[in-house]
Design an enzyme around this catalytic site. Structure first.
Site, PDB file in Angstrom:
ATOM      1  N   CYS A 158      -4.638   2.229  -3.725  1.00 59.56           N
ATOM      2  CA  CYS A 158      -3.417   2.816  -3.159  1.00 59.56           C
ATOM      3  C   CYS A 158      -2.232   1.861  -3.306  1.00 59.56           C
ATOM      4  CB  CYS A 158      -3.596   3.211  -1.690  1.00 59.56           C
ATOM      5  SG  CYS A 158      -4.862   4.435  -1.441  1.00 59.56           S
ATOM      6  N   ASP A 182       3.538  -4.026   7.913  1.00 49.49           N
ATOM      7  CA  ASP A 182       2.272  -3.306   7.848  1.00 49.49           C
ATOM      8  C   ASP A 182       1.145  -4.327   8.055  1.00 49.49           C
ATOM      9  OD1 ASP A 182      -0.118  -2.247   6.983  1.00 49.49           O
ATOM     10  OD2 ASP A 182       0.665  -1.419   5.111  1.00 49.49           O
ATOM     11  N   GLN A 207      -4.114  -4.992   7.108  1.00 52.39           N
ATOM     12  CA  GLN A 207      -5.100  -5.967   6.603  1.00 52.39           C
ATOM     13  C   GLN A 207      -4.972  -7.314   7.303  1.00 52.39           C
ATOM     14  OE1 GLN A 207      -7.534  -5.199   4.682  1.00 52.39           O
ATOM     15  NE2 GLN A 207      -6.854  -3.261   3.828  1.00 52.39           N
ATOM     16  N   HIS A 259       0.875  -1.177   0.000  1.00 47.72           N
ATOM     17  CA  HIS A 259       0.000   0.000   0.000  1.00 47.72           C
ATOM     18  C   HIS A 259       0.916   1.232   0.000  1.00 47.72           C
ATOM     19  CE1 HIS A 259      -2.698   3.038   1.770  1.00 47.72           C
ATOM     20  NE2 HIS A 259      -3.703   2.266   1.453  1.00 47.72           N
ATOM     21  N   LYS A 313     -10.402  -0.719  10.520  1.00 48.85           N
ATOM     22  CA  LYS A 313     -10.589  -1.897   9.662  1.00 48.85           C
ATOM     23  C   LYS A 313     -10.931  -3.131  10.489  1.00 48.85           C
ATOM     24  CE  LYS A 313      -7.143  -0.329   6.316  1.00 48.85           C
ATOM     25  NZ  LYS A 313      -7.932   0.153   5.188  1.00 48.85           N
TER      26      LYS A 313
HETATM   27  N1  7TS Z   1      -1.646  -0.487   4.656  1.00 50.96           N
HETATM   28  C1  7TS Z   1      -2.547  -1.325   4.101  1.00 50.96           C
HETATM   29  C2  7TS Z   1      -2.143  -2.711   3.738  1.00 50.96           C
HETATM   30  C3  7TS Z   1      -3.862  -0.862   3.906  1.00 50.96           C
HETATM   31  O1  7TS Z   1      -4.756  -1.695   3.367  1.00 50.96           O
HETATM   32  C4  7TS Z   1      -4.201   0.471   4.258  1.00 50.96           C
HETATM   33  C5  7TS Z   1      -5.563   1.032   3.962  1.00 50.96           C
HETATM   34  C6  7TS Z   1      -3.235   1.261   4.855  1.00 50.96           C
HETATM   35  C7  7TS Z   1      -1.962   0.759   5.025  1.00 50.96           C
HETATM   36  C8  7TS Z   1      -3.538   2.635   5.331  1.00 50.96           C
HETATM   37  O2  7TS Z   1      -4.384   2.552   6.434  1.00 50.96           O
HETATM   38  P1  7TS Z   1      -5.010   3.867   7.089  1.00 50.96           P
HETATM   39  O3  7TS Z   1      -6.001   3.329   8.067  1.00 50.96           O
HETATM   40  O4  7TS Z   1      -3.903   4.592   7.741  1.00 50.96           O
HETATM   41  O5  7TS Z   1      -5.638   4.617   5.965  1.00 50.96           O
HETATM   42  N2  7TS Z   1      -6.228   0.399   2.909  1.00 50.96           N
HETATM   43  C9  7TS Z   1      -7.324   0.834   2.230  1.00 50.96           C
HETATM   44  C10 7TS Z   1      -7.907   0.111   1.198  1.00 50.96           C
HETATM   45  O6  7TS Z   1      -7.516  -0.983   0.811  1.00 50.96           O
HETATM   46  N3  7TS Z   1      -8.951   0.817   0.720  1.00 50.96           N
HETATM   47  O7  7TS Z   1      -9.083   1.937   1.427  1.00 50.96           O
HETATM   48  C11 7TS Z   1      -8.061   1.967   2.368  1.00 50.96           C
END
Ligand code: 7TS
Length: 403
Positions: free
Chosen positions: A357, A192, A195, A115, A218
């Site tokens: 992303c 990271d 997910q 990501h 999430k």
């Molecule tokens: N890393 C991964 C693997 C992610 O899926 C996401 C967000 C992030 C980092 C960033 O997370 P945040 O909570 O700081 O925004 N992923 C997604 C997605 O797959 N669709 O919308 C956000």
């Protein structure tokens, strides 16, 4: 497993098929109640007031950390830093640790599955310091190519950053194997977990990584909270990320000293209500059991993959269902993913369309975007049915002769 009734938004919308949980999950009533309860009974600025209410707020914040640390398998709870989410957690490491430890000629390795939140901070660190930035390629079945990774890391590699689970393909990465390769050259291991934490048992202490980032929103928790788990010696040696209230020990006119962990990395008024909500989310998921969560999602991914593969012109990306969590990424021949998402929306089916992303990954898949359906504890077979029905409809619509 039918958890839909636990989620007010879903219970109030019986026709809604929410298949975008990888972007953010819906929130169970217990989480909303916990946050409301905090504001109604215990709200004050913690760590400051010398009165009972403030002490209660401090206690609620502390208890939330205990619960979340236990959920993630972190014995040393002071090594769990609350942040706004994964993005802030990864920027924290790349900035605070990176600026102190990475210099010209050093090397940084990320993977093509990342990501942007675990790609761009490291790319920018490399650009700012003169370090060399490497992107580890993938195998044909969309796993991190471990042989290529072994060849890529050298004695100059300072950081290896990778995800536990890919948001775009659902690939579950072999964290311990990747960590062992990085350890072999003494590199920092950054994982990271955005997910992964929502879908499987993390067990941080057994993972052998140095840092692990996650997002509460999430995993049934509220937006605006997540965290960074780190190893104590590294966190203690690392300079602060932000400066201000709570994170200092003494402030002299010419210099300052820092508070102990975790406060050193939590400048300013903390996000107590969201921490309380996140803790309630961890309790909720614990009540289901993370093994059951993963099994449930895998069954739905298996079913969805089978049924999607049966639609002509539809291509599913990513490894086989047994090697991924609750994400199915696909394209339909002749239909742009954005059009697909719009048509599906008219059928009450919410999916994601775009680059997720993960533009470096999309380039390697030779697509600009995919459609993505993602499942969670409240998803069931009726969601897969609705997805397939809506996709058949979209296909028929686009097959109609124009004019
Ligand atoms: N890393 C991964 C693997 C992610 O899926 C996401 C967000 C992030 C980092 C960033 O997370 P945040 O909570 O700081 O925004 N992923 C997604 C997605 O797959 N669709 O919308 C956000």
């Amino acid at each position: 497993m039918n958890r839909r009734a636990d989620f007010p938004l879903l219970a109030a919308n019986p026709g809604l098929h929410y298949l975008d949980s990888a972007a953010t999950s819906q929130k169970p009533r217990v989480v909303l109640d916990a946050m409301r309860g905090y504001y109604e009974r215990d709200n004050a600025n913690p760590h400051r007031g010398a009165y009972d209410l403030s002490a209660r707020a401090t206690e609620r914040y502390h208890d939330a950390r205990v619960t979340v640390a236990r959920f993630l398998g972190v014995a040393d709870m002071d090594c769990l830093i609350f942040t706004r989410g994964t993005t802030e957690a990864l920027n924290l490491v790349a900035t605070a640790w990176g600026r102190a430890n990475v210099g010209a000629g050093d090397e940084i390795v990320v993977t093509a599955l990342e990501h942007h939140a675990n790609f761009v901070p490291w790319q920018q660190l490399a650009l700012a310091t003169g370090a060399v930035f490497h992107v580890c390629p993938l195998t044909d079945d969309h796993h991190v190519d471990l042989a290529a990774l072994r060849a890529l890391v050298t004695a100059r590699t300072k950081v290896v950053a990778f995800n536990h689970v890919s948001n775009a393909l659902g690939t579950v990465n072999p964290v311990r194997e990747i960590a062992a390769i990085a350890r072999g050259v003494g590199a920092l291991v950054v994982c990271d977990g955005a997910q992964a934490a929502p879908h499987l048992q993390v067990g941080f202490d057994a993972l052998d990584v140095d840092f692990y980032a996650f997002s509460g929103h999430k995993m049934c928790g509220p937006m605006g909270i997540g965290g960074l788990v780190g190893r104590r010696p590294i966190l203690e040696a690392m300079p602060p990320y932000q400066f201000g209230g709570d994170m200092i020990e003494f402030v002299r006119d010419d210099h300052s000293t820092w508070n102990v962990l975790p406060h050193k990395f939590e400048a300013g008024t903390p996000n107590v209500a969201d921490a309380v909500g996140l803790a309630a989310a961890c309790d909720y998921l614990d009540g289901i059991g993370m093994d059951a969560v993963l099994e449930h999602e895998r069954a739905l991914v298996r079913l969805a993959t089978e049924r999607l593969n049966g639609i002509e012109g539809l291509r599913v990306y990513g490894p086989k269902p047994s090697e991924r969590s609750g994400v199915v990424s696909f394209t339909m021949e002749g239909v742009h993913p954005h059009d697909l998402a719009t048509i599906l929306d008219q059928e009450g089916v919410c999916i994601r369309a775009g680059h997720h992303c993960a533009q470096p990954l999309m380039r390697r898949l030779n697509v600009t975007s995919t459609a993505r359906a993602s499942f969670y504890v409240y998803s069931d077979e009726s969601d897969v049915d609705a997805l397939v029905r809506a996709l058949e409809k979209a296909k028929a619509l686009f097959a109609e002769p124009v004019g």
